[in-house]
Design a protein around this motif. Sequence first.
Motif, mmCIF file in Angstrom:
data_model
loop_
_atom_site.group_PDB
_atom_site.id
_atom_site.type_symbol
_atom_site.label_atom_id
_atom_site.label_comp_id
_atom_site.label_asym_id
_atom_site.label_seq_id
_atom_site.Cartn_x
_atom_site.Cartn_y
_atom_site.Cartn_z
ATOM 1 N N VAL A 1 -2.932 4.727 -3.233
ATOM 2 C CA VAL A 1 -4.262 5.371 -2.745
ATOM 3 C C VAL A 1 -3.929 6.977 -2.311
ATOM 4 C CG1 VAL A 1 -6.330 5.699 -1.360
ATOM 5 C CG2 VAL A 1 -5.109 3.328 -1.963
ATOM 6 N N ILE B 1 -3.817 10.557 -0.594
ATOM 7 C CA ILE B 1 -4.212 11.037 0.705
ATOM 8 C C ILE B 1 -5.051 12.285 0.721
ATOM 9 C CG2 ILE B 1 -3.212 11.743 2.983
ATOM 10 C CD1 ILE B 1 -0.493 10.594 2.134
ATOM 11 N N LEU C 1 -10.846 0.607 3.850
ATOM 12 C CA LEU C 1 -11.334 1.678 3.049
ATOM 13 C C LEU C 1 -11.912 1.250 1.723
ATOM 14 C CD1 LEU C 1 -9.268 2.760 0.497
ATOM 15 C CD2 LEU C 1 -7.578 3.325 2.251
ATOM 16 N N THR D 1 -5.930 3.666 8.028
ATOM 17 C CA THR D 1 -5.890 2.388 8.015
ATOM 18 C C THR D 1 -4.465 1.680 8.160
ATOM 19 O OG1 THR D 1 -5.335 2.261 5.465
ATOM 20 C CG2 THR D 1 -7.764 2.263 6.153
ATOM 21 N N ASN E 1 -10.153 7.890 4.160
ATOM 22 C CA ASN E 1 -9.001 8.360 4.687
ATOM 23 C C ASN E 1 -7.844 7.403 4.742
ATOM 24 O OD1 ASN E 1 -7.150 9.686 6.146
ATOM 25 N ND2 ASN E 1 -8.192 10.112 8.068
ATOM 26 N N VAL E 2 -6.957 7.198 3.912
ATOM 27 C CA VAL E 2 -6.141 6.229 3.949
ATOM 28 C C VAL E 2 -5.128 6.040 5.209
ATOM 29 C CG1 VAL E 2 -4.352 7.457 2.526
ATOM 30 C CG2 VAL E 2 -4.223 4.931 2.477
ATOM 31 N N ALA F 1 -8.262 3.921 -6.185
ATOM 32 C CA ALA F 1 -6.893 2.899 -5.982
ATOM 33 C C ALA F 1 -6.429 2.734 -7.121
ATOM 34 C CB ALA F 1 -7.763 1.743 -5.231
ATOM 35 N N THR G 1 -11.624 9.471 -3.540
ATOM 36 C CA THR G 1 -10.434 8.560 -3.532
ATOM 37 C C THR G 1 -10.704 7.344 -4.443
ATOM 38 O OG1 THR G 1 -10.464 8.918 -1.096
ATOM 39 C CG2 THR G 1 -9.224 7.075 -1.644
ATOM 40 N N LEU H 1 0.723 -1.064 0.172
ATOM 41 C CA LEU H 1 0.024 -0.188 -0.182
ATOM 42 C C LEU H 1 0.736 1.116 0.037
ATOM 43 C CD1 LEU H 1 -2.574 1.574 0.120
ATOM 44 C CD2 LEU H 1 -2.546 1.273 2.783
ATOM 45 N N THR I 1 -5.923 -3.540 5.175
ATOM 46 C CA THR I 1 -4.938 -3.560 5.792
ATOM 47 C C THR I 1 -4.871 -4.395 7.263
ATOM 48 O OG1 THR I 1 -4.896 -1.641 7.096
ATOM 49 C CG2 THR I 1 -4.492 -1.309 4.895
ATOM 50 N N PRO J 1 0.608 5.324 -0.087
ATOM 51 C CA PRO J 1 -0.444 6.502 -0.060
ATOM 52 C C PRO J 1 0.668 7.481 -0.598
ATOM 53 C CG PRO J 1 -0.024 5.695 2.275
ATOM 54 C CD PRO J 1 0.843 4.911 1.524
#
Length: 734
Positions: A658, A660, A641, A681, A677-678, A614, A612, A579, A636, A581
Motif C-alpha cells: 500500500v 504512503i 483502511l 494502521t 493513511n496506511v 492495494a 490509495t 503489509l 491490521t 507500505p
Amino acid sequence: MSGIARRRFLTGAAALAGGATVVACAAPERESRVQSFVHSPEQTLPGQELWFATACAHSTCGNSVVVRTVDGRAKKVEGTKGFPVNLGKTNVRGQAGVQSLYNPDRLKTPLRRRGTRGEGRFEAIGWPEALDLLTENFGAARNPLVVTGPISGTRLRVVAPFLANSEGRHLVYEAQDTATIREAARLIFGYPQLPHFDIANAGAVLSFGADFLGTWLSPVHYSTAYGKFREEPNRGRLIQVESHMSLTGANADRWVYVNPGHEGALALSIAQVIAAENLTGDDRWFDPVNAVGGLDALNAYAPELTAARTGVAPDTVRELARFFATHPPALALAGGSALAQTNGLDNAAAALLLNRIVGSTGAAGGVRPNPAAPAAVPGSAAATPFNQWGALTTALLDGSETVDAAFFYDVDPVYGLPASTRFADALGEMSFVVGMGTFLNETLARADLVLPATHPFEEWGDFVADPAPNMEVVGYQQPVVTSWTAARSFGDVMLALTSELFPDAPPPWTTMRDAVRDGARALIGDEGFDRGWIELLRTGGRWQDGGDREAQADQPDWHINLLAEPVFAGDTTEFDLHLIPFENVAFGAGSESANPWLQATPDPLTTVTWTTWAELNPATAQRLGVKRNDVVHVDTPDGTLRARVYEAPVVPPDVVAVPIGQGREFGTRWSVDRGANVMQTLAAQAVAGSGTLAWGATRARVRPAGEHDRLPTLEVIEDPRNDGEAPPVRVTSG
C-alpha cells in the motif's frame, strides 16, 4: 512584544525574504534586487528573464536548482549545472517547486484556533498579535519543545540560542528516517556520516530493498550515477532483492523476492558462498568474516539452511554470490522495507558487510567515507528515535511530564506516527502549541497558533548535502521572488522570538540573511568576501574535495549472532499477509500531497494517481474473490483502511503493498479525503538497536468491501467498445 526586535521583524522580514540582495546566475559583478511585480515599477523592462540558483523546494538530501523568473514571477525549475549532488538534474518533485509556490491553498496569514483542538477551525490574525501570543506563552514556558525535520546549516544555528536560553529540547521528526542505515554504516565501516555509495563506478550493484532510483536517500544523485553505471562498454549489472517491486527493481537485470525481514539472512548466505568457494580469489574475506564471528557462525547461513527462511532457492543464492564477487568493484546497499523490520539494523549490517568481504570499501565503485560538515554550516540534526516519541507520549498522557509550549515547524508527526502511539492525544496535553508550515496538516490543525512559513523559493538559507557525493558540499538558498502571502521564514521568527524573550543574551544575528552570510564568511574569510558571497549565490554553493574524513574502522563492530528473527505484529492465522507500505515517487511519505501536479503524476509502475490502492498478486486476489478496482478493507491489529485493488504479478502471494502519502483530514482541496493513511494502521514497533519505527513489521488481512470503483490510471485496459461489434469511431473533418 515591543522594542527593536519587533520593529525589525514586522517592517523588515518581508523585505529580507523577497527584496533583499540576491544573485542571478548570469555572474553579475554586483548584487541585484528582486522586486514584486504586483505593481510593476515604471523602470522595469517587461519580459526580462533572470535565473536564480537556490535550494530545491522538495528535497532534503541537498539538490540545488535554478529558477527562471520573468517579471518577478517564477516560471520554471531546472537543476543547477555543475552542482555535484544533482549535476543539473531534477526529478518530478523538484519540477513541482513552482506549483507549490503559487498553490492557492497555501497558508497566507497567522491563524488563531477557535473551538477545540482537532476541529481545524481558525480565525485570521495579524503578525503583531501572533508575536504577542508567541512571547506570552513561551516567555514562562517550562520544558519548551522545538520540533523540526532534519534541518542543517544556519537553520540549526538560529535555533540554538533559543534552546540554550530557554533550556528547551529540539526533537527531529523524519517521516522515513535514515537512522538505521547510518547506524549500520557506523557498525560496519566506522563512519559517523552517511557514506558515499559509488554506484557510478561499480561493476555490480546488489541492492537489498534500496529504491535508489525512486525514493532512497538521494535519488536524483543516484539516478545520475546509475546512468554512468549503465554506460557501455563496461555496463554495470544490477540485482535488486526486495519484498515488493520498486522502481529500482523494475530496472534491475535481475529481481529476487525475499521473505520480509529475512534480507540479512540472505546477505549472510551470499557471504557464506563467497567464503566457501573463495570467490574473491584471495583471502580478503577472511579478516572481516573472522571479526564478525568467524566461519563457524557464517556456515550456519549456508544456502540450504536459509532457503526456508528467505524464500530464495540455494542455487539462486549461489548464482547471486558468484555474480557479485566476480564483477568488481561490487557494491552492496540496503534500504526500504529491509530496514523497517524489528531486525532491520542487523539486516542492514549484514548487507553492508558484503562490501568488506569483497574488498570494495574505500575505493572507486565501492563504499567511501564522506567528509564531515564544516563547523560554520553544521550537518543535519539526528532524527529523534521512534521509541523516544513513544516515551514522550506516555509521559504526557500519564502526567509525569508537562510541556508548556511546543513549536512544530514543517513536520507532521500526527499524520506519520501510528495511531496506536496516541501522539495526537499527547499533543492535546501540551499547554500551547504553535505550528508553522506552508500548508495546513494534521499536526498544525491541532495547534493553538498557526504561522504561515515562506516557501523555499522565498527565503534565505543554506544546507549540507546528506549524503555527500564524496566531497564537502554546502548549498545556498536565496529568495528568487517576493512572497505573495504574509508568510515569514522560520529563521526570522526564531531570531525575533529569542531577541524578545532574552534581551540580555540575544542571538548574534538580526535576520536569517545575516546569519547565512555570517556562516558563509566563516567559510570564505574576510578577504574578498563580497565577491566570494556573490559567487556562492551564483553557483548555488561551495564544494571541495578533501575535508575531515573518519578513517574506516579496522574491523566491523558487529557479530553474526546478533541477527535475530523478525517479529511481526499480528497472528499469522488471522492476518495472513505481510503489509508493506512504500513511498510514492511523486510525493514521498505525504509531505507533497498538497500539490495537485504531484497528485496527478502517475506511479511509475502502476500509473495510478490521486488515491490509495492495494497491490495484490492475482492468485491472492482470486482467493479473496476480488479483482482490479474492487474496494477492500485492509485490516491490521491496530487499524483498518479502505483501498482499491490493483492486481500485479510481481507482488508475492503473501504480500499486500500500500502506498504512503494519502488519507489526509486537513490540507488542501487536492489532498483532503483522498485515499487512506496506511501509517495510522501500523503497529508501534521499533527497530532493535536504532529505535526507528519498524513500519514493515505489521501483518494484515484483506476483506472485500462489496464495492467497485475504477482506479484513476493511465494504463490501457480492456474496453468492450474496442471489438468487432463496436469498432472505434473515426473522426474526420468536414
